[in-house]
Design an enzyme around this catalytic site. Structure first.
Site: not given
Ligand code: BG6
Length: 519
Positions: A174, A203-204, A261, A362, A69, A242, A266, A208
């Site tokens: 996501k 989904d990243h 989340d 977390k 924006r 984390e 994941h 990996k």
């Molecule tokens: C994201 C979450 O999808 O994945 C975050 O929204 C999280 O909250 C993150 O910290 C973790 O990703 P990675 O690759 O650091 O394990």
């Protein structure tokens, strides 16, 4: 516990056989990133695109258009340059950086204002003509989720979703919905404009290397699959721990929580790779079909088998950190969970009776994402009675650990005779494969591979609509039950600990415990 480590190394002559970059290059095209002024673009997407450029994996004629924006001009490209250097580990004087930044531009638009999209279309046509780029387009939705539908509908209304020629896709970040109904509705709206084979739900974790390596480990080797079942495996643990807190994302996290989340997406992706049957090939349909079969074989999770926690203040890496309720823009009486753990089973012939314990949180003690597969003990422990006089007191079961991050690798624990002891004293040792030392490279963020696959139209590592709906169907009843009753005792774990007691009890009930010596 005494333990020894055996390092496995890849021979340099074998590495030279690995195919070189440049084998799969997309056709010339434009990537349009909606929500480009957000953190994801600067920290992950642009650095990853630049890594692809460094590896010669992007087409020569290529453009990246950031859309958001705010009225921004050239400062957008400069901001991206800084992001690539800061977050991509790239030298500011990298010879390719100037040329790459020339490919980056910006277009200001209100995502939900239909009248702005004709201008965007004209801008993309102009860039395509100027840079001699064909009709391929990839729209990346990195906005807040409420804009996914208006963007998709507006692209459709302008005829940008279904061109006569070329490949057009949409990547959707996501969270894909916040429960089953919303995920279904979003799927419906997206599929009304884009065909399912154009949709890349990202989904990243699937990008990996170590996650993909689970499939290679299982199906590219002959010796593990025969024991990969209920006859040999006692239980499986998946941890996504984390040390970070919510990092300024309070408003997002307040609505999400750990289950939405990280667990629903994941962690469930990791579970599907561990649990799936061998696909007939490594092709999108074959792989995705097997994943969905695993999720569908999970019966409803009883509410007693799901627990939640929220961190209070504590100490991480020697530094005091605030509790969740004191984080910026978080409700001081928040009932949002920052830790979730679940016990579930997969009811099929391979897995019946094997518990899977999943946890994500977390501000835990250590950053480590890991899968551990504990095998059953031998039927007769003939060496156990001799342990009391040796250095190890009890024979430990075989354990296979797959380290997703940060120290990517795989280790197998087995018992070995302690040398020069008159009795048969057995201590655990590890055979340890470490990605970095074996291959001499550190794994990428996950986005490189996924961005490239999306440009190439390869959906293997993206979620299918059936997949997201199936995992939401499993977790929606738990989320609803949690929403109906605020937990009385939040916060219930200290930042820097391994989470709340209820998480430990989930395993203690079964006579087991979390493996906390991880990472
Ligand atoms: C994201 C979450 O999808 O994945 C975050 O929204 C999280 O909250 C993150 O910290 C973790 O990703 P990675 O690759 O650091 O394990």
């Amino acid at each position: 516990m005494a333990s020894a480590t055996v390092q496995l190394k890849v021979r340099p002559e074998d590495l030279s056989q690995v195919p070189k970059a440049g084998e799969r290059i997309p056709d010339p095209g434009i990537m349009v990133i909606f929500g480009a002024s957000g953190d994801l673009t600067k920290r992950k997407l642009l650095p990853s695109l630049f890594h692809l450029e460094q590896d010669n994996l992007l087409p020569k004629n290529f453009a990246i258009v950031g859309v958001a924006r705010r009225p921004l001009g050239n400062e957008f490209a400069e901001d991206m340059r800084q992001g690539i250097v800061e977050f991509g580990g790239v030298k500011a004087d990298d010879p390719k950086l100037d040329e790459f930044i020339q490919k980056v531009s910006y277009y200001a638009l209100s995502f939900d204002d239909a009248s702005h999209y004709a201008g965007l279309k004209a801008e993309l046509d102009r860039i395509a003509q100027e840079k001699n780029i064909g009709p391929d387009r990839l729209f990346y939705l990195a906005t807040a989720p409420e804009y996914f539908t208006p963007i998709v509908e507006n692209l459709g209304a302008q005829g940008m979703a279904q061109p006569e020629k070329g490949r057009v896709g949409v990547v959707i970040e996501k969270p894909f919905g916040h429960d089953l109904d919303s995920a279904r509705e979003l799927n419906h709206q997206v599929n009304a404009v884009f065909h399912e084979n154009q949709v890349f739900r990202i989904d990243h974790y699937l990008g990996k290397e170590t996650v993909q390596n689970i499939l290679v480990f299982r199906f590219g080797n002959g010796i593990f699959e025969p024991i990969w079942n209920r006859n040999y495996i006692d239980h499986v643990q998946i941890t996504a721990a984390e040390t970070l807190g919510v990092e300024g994302r309070g408003p997002f996290y307040e609505k999400a929580g750990a289950l939405r989340d990280v667990v629903q997406n994941h962690v469930m992706e990791l579970l599907s790779f561990v649990g799936m049957e061998p696909p007939s090939s490594f092709e999108s349909e074959a792989v995705r079909r097997e994943k969905v079969k695993v999720w569908r074989a999970i019966p409803n999770i009883p509410i007693l088998n799901a627990v939640r926690g929220q961190y209070g203040p504590g100490v991480i890496d020697g530094k005091k950190v605030a509790g969740y309720r004191d984080e910026e823009r978080v409700n001081p009486e928040s009932g949002t969970e920052t830790y979730a753990a679940v016990r579930l089973e997969i009811e099929n012939w391979r897995w019946a009776g094997v518990p899977f314990y999943l946890r994500a949180g977390k501000r835990l003690k250590k950053r480590a994402t890991e899968i551990s597969i504990q095998f059953k003990q031998p039927p007769l422990l003939i060496f156990n009675r001799m342990q009391s006089s040796g250095p190890c007191t009890e024979i430990q079961p075989n354990l296979l650990t797959i380290r997703i991050q940060p120290n990517e690798g795989i280790a197998l624990r087995f018992g070995a005779k302690v040398p020069n002891t008159p009795n048969m004293s057995v201590c655990p040792v590890n055979m340890d494969f470490d990605y970095a030392s074996a291959f001499g490279t550190s794994a990428a963020t996950g986005y490189e591979r996924l961005l490239l696959d999306a440009m190439l139209g390869d959906q293997t590592l993206f979620s299918h609509r059936d997949g997201v709906e199936t995992t939401w169907a499993l977790y929606t009843p738990i989320l609803e039950a949690w929403a109906a009753k605020n937990p009385e005792v939040f916060p219930n774990y200290f930042a820097g600990s391994w989470g709340p007691d209820c998480g430990n009890r989930l395993l203690e009930r079964d006579g087991r415990s979390w493996r906390n010596n991880i990472g």
